[in-house]
Design a protein around this motif. Sequence first.
Motif, PDB file in Angstrom:
ATOM      1  N   CYS A  84      -4.679  -1.845  -2.271  1.00 66.05           N
ATOM      2  CA  CYS A  84      -4.194  -2.417  -3.522  1.00 66.05           C
ATOM      3  C   CYS A  84      -2.747  -2.860  -3.372  1.00 66.05           C
ATOM      4  O   CYS A  84      -2.034  -2.454  -2.450  1.00 66.05           O
ATOM      5  CB  CYS A  84      -4.326  -1.422  -4.668  1.00 66.05           C
ATOM      6  SG  CYS A  84      -3.491   0.136  -4.410  1.00 66.05           S
ATOM      7  N   ARG A  96      -5.215   4.027   0.547  1.00 67.07           N
ATOM      8  CA  ARG A  96      -5.940   3.086  -0.319  1.00 67.07           C
ATOM      9  C   ARG A  96      -7.067   3.836  -1.026  1.00 67.07           C
ATOM     10  O   ARG A  96      -7.317   5.005  -0.761  1.00 67.07           O
ATOM     11  CB  ARG A  96      -6.530   1.935   0.497  1.00 67.07           C
ATOM     12  CG  ARG A  96      -7.575   2.379   1.514  1.00 67.07           C
ATOM     13  CD  ARG A  96      -8.241   1.206   2.214  1.00 67.07           C
ATOM     14  NE  ARG A  96      -7.308   0.411   2.982  1.00 67.07           N
ATOM     15  CZ  ARG A  96      -7.664  -0.630   3.740  1.00 67.07           C
ATOM     16  NH1 ARG A  96      -8.942  -0.981   3.810  1.00 67.07           N
ATOM     17  NH2 ARG A  96      -6.770  -1.309   4.415  1.00 67.07           N
ATOM     18  N   TRP A  97      -7.754   3.136  -1.913  1.00 64.24           N
ATOM     19  CA  TRP A  97      -8.955   3.693  -2.521  1.00 64.24           C
ATOM     20  C   TRP A  97     -10.070   3.708  -1.486  1.00 64.24           C
ATOM     21  O   TRP A  97     -10.378   2.682  -0.885  1.00 64.24           O
ATOM     22  CB  TRP A  97      -9.402   2.845  -3.713  1.00 64.24           C
ATOM     23  CG  TRP A  97      -8.465   2.794  -4.877  1.00 64.24           C
ATOM     24  CD1 TRP A  97      -7.742   1.718  -5.300  1.00 64.24           C
ATOM     25  CD2 TRP A  97      -8.175   3.850  -5.802  1.00 64.24           C
ATOM     26  NE1 TRP A  97      -7.001   2.039  -6.420  1.00 64.24           N
ATOM     27  CE2 TRP A  97      -7.254   3.345  -6.748  1.00 64.24           C
ATOM     28  CE3 TRP A  97      -8.597   5.170  -5.922  1.00 64.24           C
ATOM     29  CZ2 TRP A  97      -6.751   4.104  -7.798  1.00 64.24           C
ATOM     30  CZ3 TRP A  97      -8.102   5.942  -6.965  1.00 64.24           C
ATOM     31  CH2 TRP A  97      -7.191   5.409  -7.885  1.00 64.24           C
ATOM     32  N   PRO A 149      -8.076   8.297  -4.122  1.00 63.24           N
ATOM     33  CA  PRO A 149      -6.896   8.047  -3.286  1.00 63.24           C
ATOM     34  C   PRO A 149      -7.104   8.724  -1.931  1.00 63.24           C
ATOM     35  O   PRO A 149      -7.401   9.916  -1.864  1.00 63.24           O
ATOM     36  CB  PRO A 149      -5.756   8.717  -4.063  1.00 63.24           C
ATOM     37  CG  PRO A 149      -6.270   8.892  -5.448  1.00 63.24           C
ATOM     38  CD  PRO A 149      -7.746   9.086  -5.316  1.00 63.24           C
ATOM     39  N   GLY A 167     -10.659   5.662  -8.831  1.00 60.94           N
ATOM     40  CA  GLY A 167     -10.468   4.222  -8.890  1.00 60.94           C
ATOM     41  C   GLY A 167     -11.689   3.468  -9.384  1.00 60.94           C
ATOM     42  O   GLY A 167     -12.739   4.047  -9.662  1.00 60.94           O
ATOM     43  N   HIS A 224       2.860   1.698  -3.340  1.00 62.76           N
ATOM     44  CA  HIS A 224       1.945   2.119  -4.402  1.00 62.76           C
ATOM     45  C   HIS A 224       1.577   3.590  -4.245  1.00 62.76           C
ATOM     46  O   HIS A 224       1.571   4.350  -5.225  1.00 62.76           O
ATOM     47  CB  HIS A 224       0.672   1.276  -4.386  1.00 62.76           C
ATOM     48  CG  HIS A 224      -0.346   1.704  -5.409  1.00 62.76           C
ATOM     49  ND1 HIS A 224      -0.312   1.278  -6.716  1.00 62.76           N
ATOM     50  CD2 HIS A 224      -1.406   2.551  -5.320  1.00 62.76           C
ATOM     51  CE1 HIS A 224      -1.303   1.831  -7.386  1.00 62.76           C
ATOM     52  NE2 HIS A 224      -1.987   2.607  -6.559  1.00 62.76           N
ATOM     53  N   SER A 266       0.827  -1.213   0.000  1.00 63.69           N
ATOM     54  CA  SER A 266       0.000   0.000   0.000  1.00 63.69           C
ATOM     55  C   SER A 266       0.855   1.254   0.000  1.00 63.69           C
ATOM     56  O   SER A 266       0.593   2.210  -0.744  1.00 63.69           O
ATOM     57  CB  SER A 266      -0.925   0.010   1.221  1.00 63.69           C
ATOM     58  OG  SER A 266      -1.893  -1.000   1.141  1.00 63.69           O
ATOM     59  N   ARG A 316       1.163  -3.250  -5.027  1.00 65.01           N
ATOM     60  CA  ARG A 316       2.049  -2.252  -5.631  1.00 65.01           C
ATOM     61  C   ARG A 316       1.676  -1.983  -7.080  1.00 65.01           C
ATOM     62  O   ARG A 316       1.756  -0.838  -7.549  1.00 65.01           O
ATOM     63  CB  ARG A 316       3.507  -2.714  -5.529  1.00 65.01           C
ATOM     64  CG  ARG A 316       4.502  -1.711  -6.088  1.00 65.01           C
ATOM     65  CD  ARG A 316       5.921  -2.218  -5.996  1.00 65.01           C
ATOM     66  NE  ARG A 316       6.872  -1.227  -6.498  1.00 65.01           N
ATOM     67  CZ  ARG A 316       8.188  -1.421  -6.561  1.00 65.01           C
ATOM     68  NH1 ARG A 316       8.711  -2.574  -6.153  1.00 65.01           N
ATOM     69  NH2 ARG A 316       8.980  -0.467  -7.033  1.00 65.01           N
ATOM     70  N   ASP A 317       1.223  -3.018  -7.790  1.00 61.40           N
ATOM     71  CA  ASP A 317       0.893  -2.843  -9.206  1.00 61.40           C
ATOM     72  C   ASP A 317      -0.510  -2.284  -9.430  1.00 61.40           C
ATOM     73  O   ASP A 317      -0.945  -2.133 -10.566  1.00 61.40           O
ATOM     74  CB  ASP A 317       1.052  -4.168  -9.954  1.00 61.40           C
ATOM     75  CG  ASP A 317       0.117  -5.270  -9.461  1.00 61.40           C
ATOM     76  OD1 ASP A 317      -0.760  -4.986  -8.608  1.00 61.40           O
ATOM     77  OD2 ASP A 317       0.249  -6.421  -9.921  1.00 61.40           O
ATOM     78  N   GLY A 318      -1.232  -1.990  -8.350  1.00 61.55           N
ATOM     79  CA  GLY A 318      -2.550  -1.398  -8.474  1.00 61.55           C
ATOM     80  C   GLY A 318      -3.701  -2.378  -8.458  1.00 61.55           C
ATOM     81  O   GLY A 318      -4.864  -1.972  -8.396  1.00 61.55           O
ATOM     82  N   GLN A 358       2.451   6.222  -7.123  1.00 65.12           N
ATOM     83  CA  GLN A 358       1.341   6.623  -8.000  1.00 65.12           C
ATOM     84  C   GLN A 358       0.616   7.893  -7.567  1.00 65.12           C
ATOM     85  O   GLN A 358       0.047   8.583  -8.416  1.00 65.12           O
ATOM     86  CB  GLN A 358       0.329   5.466  -8.093  1.00 65.12           C
ATOM     87  CG  GLN A 358       0.913   4.162  -8.594  1.00 65.12           C
ATOM     88  CD  GLN A 358       1.473   4.272 -10.004  1.00 65.12           C
ATOM     89  OE1 GLN A 358       0.940   5.007 -10.838  1.00 65.12           O
ATOM     90  NE2 GLN A 358       2.542   3.538 -10.288  1.00 65.12           N
ATOM     91  N   TRP A 359       0.591   8.207  -6.275  1.00 69.52           N
ATOM     92  CA  TRP A 359      -0.284   9.271  -5.803  1.00 69.52           C
ATOM     93  C   TRP A 359       0.419  10.429  -5.106  1.00 69.52           C
ATOM     94  O   TRP A 359      -0.050  11.565  -5.180  1.00 69.52           O
ATOM     95  CB  TRP A 359      -1.322   8.699  -4.825  1.00 69.52           C
ATOM     96  CG  TRP A 359      -2.226   7.665  -5.382  1.00 69.52           C
ATOM     97  CD1 TRP A 359      -2.582   7.492  -6.699  1.00 69.52           C
ATOM     98  CD2 TRP A 359      -2.919   6.650  -4.643  1.00 69.52           C
ATOM     99  NE1 TRP A 359      -3.446   6.443  -6.827  1.00 69.52           N
ATOM    100  CE2 TRP A 359      -3.674   5.896  -5.586  1.00 69.52           C
ATOM    101  CE3 TRP A 359      -2.987   6.293  -3.303  1.00 69.52           C
ATOM    102  CZ2 TRP A 359      -4.483   4.817  -5.200  1.00 69.52           C
ATOM    103  CZ3 TRP A 359      -3.788   5.234  -2.915  1.00 69.52           C
ATOM    104  CH2 TRP A 359      -4.528   4.497  -3.856  1.00 69.52           C
TER     105      TRP A 359
END
Length: 276
Positions: A139, A227-228, A199, A133, A66, A63, A141-143, A70-71
């Motif tokens: 999620c 997380r989402w 996010p 999302g 990622h 988590s 690492r790869d989403g 990504q965020w």
Amino acid sequence: MGPTNDSREEELLSWCSSVLGPVELASNCTKSHPGELASTWRLRTASACCYLKTHRAPSYWESEVHAYEQWASAFGVFAPRLLAVRDEEPRALVVSELPGTCLEDTELPVPRERAVWRAAGQALAAFHACATGKYFGPCRRDGMPAANPAHDAMQHVASGLEERLDRGVQMGYLSADESAIGRAALDLVPSFAGERPLPCHRDYGPANWLVTGDGVWSGVADFEFARWDVRATDFSRYPDWEWISRPDLADAFFDGYGRSFTSKDEQQRLVAHVQY
């Protein structure tokens, strides 16, 4: 017998040296939490200080990595930069150091306090707007979803609240009045109809906000719970309950966030506070 803390620390410091150059252990910054699933060390390199964080639970490592990959860039300079990732045991990551100290441990004049809370709200708005999302929940690492994800906001919020209420009652943690408050919050769950997964930091409050020596907002750290989720989850984590004791700070926060709150938004916020 597994590796000792000393051997883990030695292995991780050796890894840091291999990717960052010579490092020196400055201090242990691990926060005391029940279960103690993560450890954090402040390191000195030739050019700056940084933080090494290791997770015993792979899900939290996934988590956090990622979120940084990504965020976190949505915060701009107001979030640490990811410097290195170790994807073998012991799993770890290294992030840059933000200037300043934790707001929770800092006393500021009231105008400076309000300015910090306003800046935190403004930064959170950019974070929430950086992506949308397809599911609610943690999620990898790869989403990809880390568990059985929910796709409906009402179902996601209701199931989380019901699980905590049931567990609290079964284990004797909740009084009848407290349980009744939780059940009343369930009646407000329809306010989440149509909410999309965003996010969410999920530990967004003064314990993770940093301010400079001049009392200026310098950013947010600690993305292990990201997380989402529904946006309201990031409106609930004020450790000293400023939303009750200091409504001026909550007002400054939402002024910075820039959203005119409707009765529906207020219902969502109440549910988030009850769940927290």
